[in-house]
Write a protein that holds these residues in place. Structure first.
Motif, PDB file in Angstrom:
ATOM      1  N   VAL A   1       0.835  -1.199   0.000  1.00 31.84           N
ATOM      2  CA  VAL A   1       0.000   0.000   0.000  1.00 31.84           C
ATOM      3  C   VAL A   1       0.871   1.250   0.000  1.00 31.84           C
ATOM      4  N   VAL A   2       1.927   1.249   0.788  1.00 34.44           N
ATOM      5  CA  VAL A   2       2.831   2.402   0.857  1.00 34.44           C
ATOM      6  C   VAL A   2       3.508   2.625  -0.491  1.00 34.44           C
ATOM      7  N   ILE A   3       3.988   1.553  -1.115  1.00 35.24           N
ATOM      8  CA  ILE A   3       4.656   1.676  -2.414  1.00 35.24           C
ATOM      9  C   ILE A   3       3.690   2.222  -3.458  1.00 35.24           C
ATOM     10  N   LEU A   4       2.476   1.697  -3.492  1.00 38.83           N
ATOM     11  CA  LEU A   4       1.482   2.191  -4.458  1.00 38.83           C
ATOM     12  C   LEU A   4       1.143   3.657  -4.206  1.00 38.83           C
ATOM     13  N   ALA A   5       1.132   4.056  -2.960  1.00 38.17           N
ATOM     14  CA  ALA A   5       0.848   5.458  -2.636  1.00 38.17           C
ATOM     15  C   ALA A   5       1.982   6.370  -3.081  1.00 38.17           C
ATOM     16  N   LEU A   6       3.215   5.864  -3.083  1.00 38.65           N
ATOM     17  CA  LEU A   6       4.362   6.694  -3.441  1.00 38.65           C
ATOM     18  C   LEU A   6       4.636   6.750  -4.943  1.00 38.65           C
ATOM     19  N   LEU A   7       4.068   5.831  -5.735  1.00 37.79           N
ATOM     20  CA  LEU A   7       4.310   5.849  -7.185  1.00 37.79           C
ATOM     21  C   LEU A   7       3.965   7.185  -7.830  1.00 37.79           C
ATOM     22  N   PRO A   8       2.813   7.801  -7.511  1.00 33.70           N
ATOM     23  CA  PRO A   8       2.544   9.113  -8.105  1.00 33.70           C
ATOM     24  C   PRO A   8       3.594  10.156  -7.713  1.00 33.70           C
ATOM     25  N   LEU A   9       4.151  10.039  -6.510  1.00 34.91           N
ATOM     26  CA  LEU A   9       5.183  10.986  -6.086  1.00 34.91           C
ATOM     27  C   LEU A   9       6.442  10.833  -6.928  1.00 34.91           C
ATOM     28  N   ALA A  10       6.763   9.598  -7.312  1.00 30.52           N
ATOM     29  CA  ALA A  10       7.929   9.379  -8.170  1.00 30.52           C
ATOM     30  C   ALA A  10       7.727  10.069  -9.512  1.00 30.52           C
ATOM     31  N   ALA A  11       6.503   9.999 -10.033  1.00 31.95           N
ATOM     32  CA  ALA A  11       6.221  10.674 -11.303  1.00 31.95           C
ATOM     33  C   ALA A  11       6.321  12.178 -11.138  1.00 31.95           C
ATOM     34  N   GLU A  12       5.860  12.695 -10.014  1.00 31.12           N
ATOM     35  CA  GLU A  12       5.920  14.129  -9.778  1.00 31.12           C
ATOM     36  C   GLU A  12       7.365  14.603  -9.637  1.00 31.12           C
ATOM     37  N   ALA A  13       8.251  13.733  -9.130  1.00 32.25           N
ATOM     38  CA  ALA A  13       9.647  14.105  -8.943  1.00 32.25           C
ATOM     39  C   ALA A  13      10.380  14.196 -10.280  1.00 32.25           C
ATOM     40  N   ALA A  14       9.862  13.526 -11.293  1.00 31.98           N
ATOM     41  CA  ALA A  14      10.494  13.552 -12.609  1.00 31.98           C
ATOM     42  C   ALA A  14      10.344  14.934 -13.229  1.00 31.98           C
ATOM     43  N   THR A  15      11.371  15.370 -13.932  1.00 29.07           N
ATOM     44  CA  THR A  15      11.288  16.665 -14.614  1.00 29.07           C
ATOM     45  C   THR A  15      10.600  16.529 -15.970  1.00 29.07           C
ATOM     46  N   LEU A  16      10.519  15.288 -16.475  1.00 22.44           N
ATOM     47  CA  LEU A  16       9.868  15.022 -17.757  1.00 22.44           C
ATOM     48  C   LEU A  16       8.942  13.822 -17.586  1.00 22.44           C
ATOM     49  N   THR A  17       7.672  14.010 -17.925  1.00 18.94           N
ATOM     50  CA  THR A  17       6.697  12.926 -17.810  1.00 18.94           C
ATOM     51  C   THR A  17       5.896  12.821 -19.098  1.00 18.94           C
ATOM     52  N   ALA A  18       5.831  11.604 -19.626  1.00 22.35           N
ATOM     53  CA  ALA A  18       4.990  11.309 -20.789  1.00 22.35           C
ATOM     54  C   ALA A  18       3.871  10.401 -20.286  1.00 22.35           C
ATOM     55  N   ARG A  19       2.639  10.910 -20.268  1.00 22.35           N
ATOM     56  CA  ARG A  19       1.479  10.142 -19.804  1.00 22.35           C
ATOM     57  C   ARG A  19       0.670   9.693 -21.012  1.00 22.35           C
ATOM     58  N   ILE A  20       0.565   8.378 -21.160  1.00 23.04           N
ATOM     59  CA  ILE A  20      -0.167   7.806 -22.281  1.00 23.04           C
ATOM     60  C   ILE A  20      -1.494   7.269 -21.758  1.00 23.04           C
ATOM     61  N   ASP A  21      -2.582   7.688 -22.396  1.00 21.39           N
ATOM     62  CA  ASP A  21      -3.922   7.226 -22.045  1.00 21.39           C
ATOM     63  C   ASP A  21      -4.381   6.284 -23.153  1.00 21.39           C
ATOM     64  N   LEU A  22      -4.492   4.999 -22.826  1.00 19.12           N
ATOM     65  CA  LEU A  22      -4.853   4.006 -23.835  1.00 19.12           C
ATOM     66  C   LEU A  22      -6.278   4.210 -24.346  1.00 19.12           C
ATOM     67  N   SER A  23      -7.176   4.652 -23.482  1.00 18.64           N
ATOM     68  CA  SER A  23      -8.565   4.799 -23.924  1.00 18.64           C
ATOM     69  C   SER A  23      -8.751   5.949 -24.902  1.00 18.64           C
ATOM     70  N   SER A  24      -7.983   7.029 -24.731  1.00 12.28           N
ATOM     71  CA  SER A  24      -8.111   8.171 -25.653  1.00 12.28           C
ATOM     72  C   SER A  24      -7.025   8.184 -26.729  1.00 12.28           C
ATOM     73  N   GLN A  25      -6.056   7.259 -26.628  1.00 15.95           N
ATOM     74  CA  GLN A  25      -4.948   7.174 -27.581  1.00 15.95           C
ATOM     75  C   GLN A  25      -4.225   8.522 -27.692  1.00 15.95           C
ATOM     76  N   THR A  26      -3.897   9.072 -26.521  1.00 20.01           N
ATOM     77  CA  THR A  26      -3.188  10.349 -26.466  1.00 20.01           C
ATOM     78  C   THR A  26      -2.014  10.271 -25.501  1.00 20.01           C
ATOM     79  N   MET A  27      -1.087  11.208 -25.705  1.00 21.34           N
ATOM     80  CA  MET A  27       0.049  11.383 -24.798  1.00 21.34           C
ATOM     81  C   MET A  27       0.098  12.855 -24.398  1.00 21.34           C
ATOM     82  N   VAL A  28       0.280  13.076 -23.102  1.00 28.00           N
ATOM     83  CA  VAL A  28       0.489  14.424 -22.598  1.00 28.00           C
ATOM     84  C   VAL A  28       1.899  14.460 -22.026  1.00 28.00           C
ATOM     85  N   VAL A  29       2.703  15.397 -22.523  1.00 25.27           N
ATOM     86  CA  VAL A  29       4.087  15.533 -22.067  1.00 25.27           C
ATOM     87  C   VAL A  29       4.162  16.753 -21.156  1.00 25.27           C
TER      88      VAL A  29
END
Length: 143
Positions: free
Chosen positions: A12-40
């Protein structure tokens, strides 16, 4: 029983911290399979919103949060007829974000599992990953 509870709490702790790891990144590419889009997102600001193509029926695009593993500017698929994969950013085994010459198929599932982009967008993302580094980049794929 204590061990099972400890493993559960740690999960539970690890799953809670995963979003924080993404926030710590200076570059994030988020791919949404349902909308077939990427937000950088770069340094906290949305920079790009692009159409992608991911795994078509019968193929699989893995979901999760990844760091790039290696880059290949002029890659060709060994598995799929030497198909061009320009500006490939490999994130899990043979799975990559890369350019495609099938631009008309962007916006709907069409790949063997990779995340396809317009080659110009793939070049932009490739350059950003080179600049920011693997440790500062997250590729997040969600349904």
């Amino acid at each position: 029983m204590k061990r099972v509870l400890s493993v559960f709490i740690l999960s539970v702790v690890i799953l809670a911290l995963l979003p924080l790891a993404a926030e710590a990144a200076t570059l994030t590419a988020r791919i949404d399979l349902s909308s077939q889009t990427m937000v950088v997102t770069h340094r906290g600001k949305v920079k790009y919103h692009w159409k992608v193509s991911t795994g078509r029926r019968g193929y699989y695009t893995p979901t999760g949060s990844y760091s790039p593993k290696w880059l290949s500017k002029h890659h060709r698929s060994r598995k799929y007829n030497n198909a061009p994969m320009p500006f490939a950013i490999f994130f899990r085994g043979g799975y990559a974000v890369h350019g495609t010459n099938e631009i008309s198929r962007l916006g709907r599932p069409a790949s063997h599992g990779c995340v396809r982009l317009d080659p110009r967008n793939a070049a932009t993302l490739f350059s950003l990953v080179q600049r920011e580094g693997f440790k500062n980049t997250r590729i997040i794929i969600r349904k």
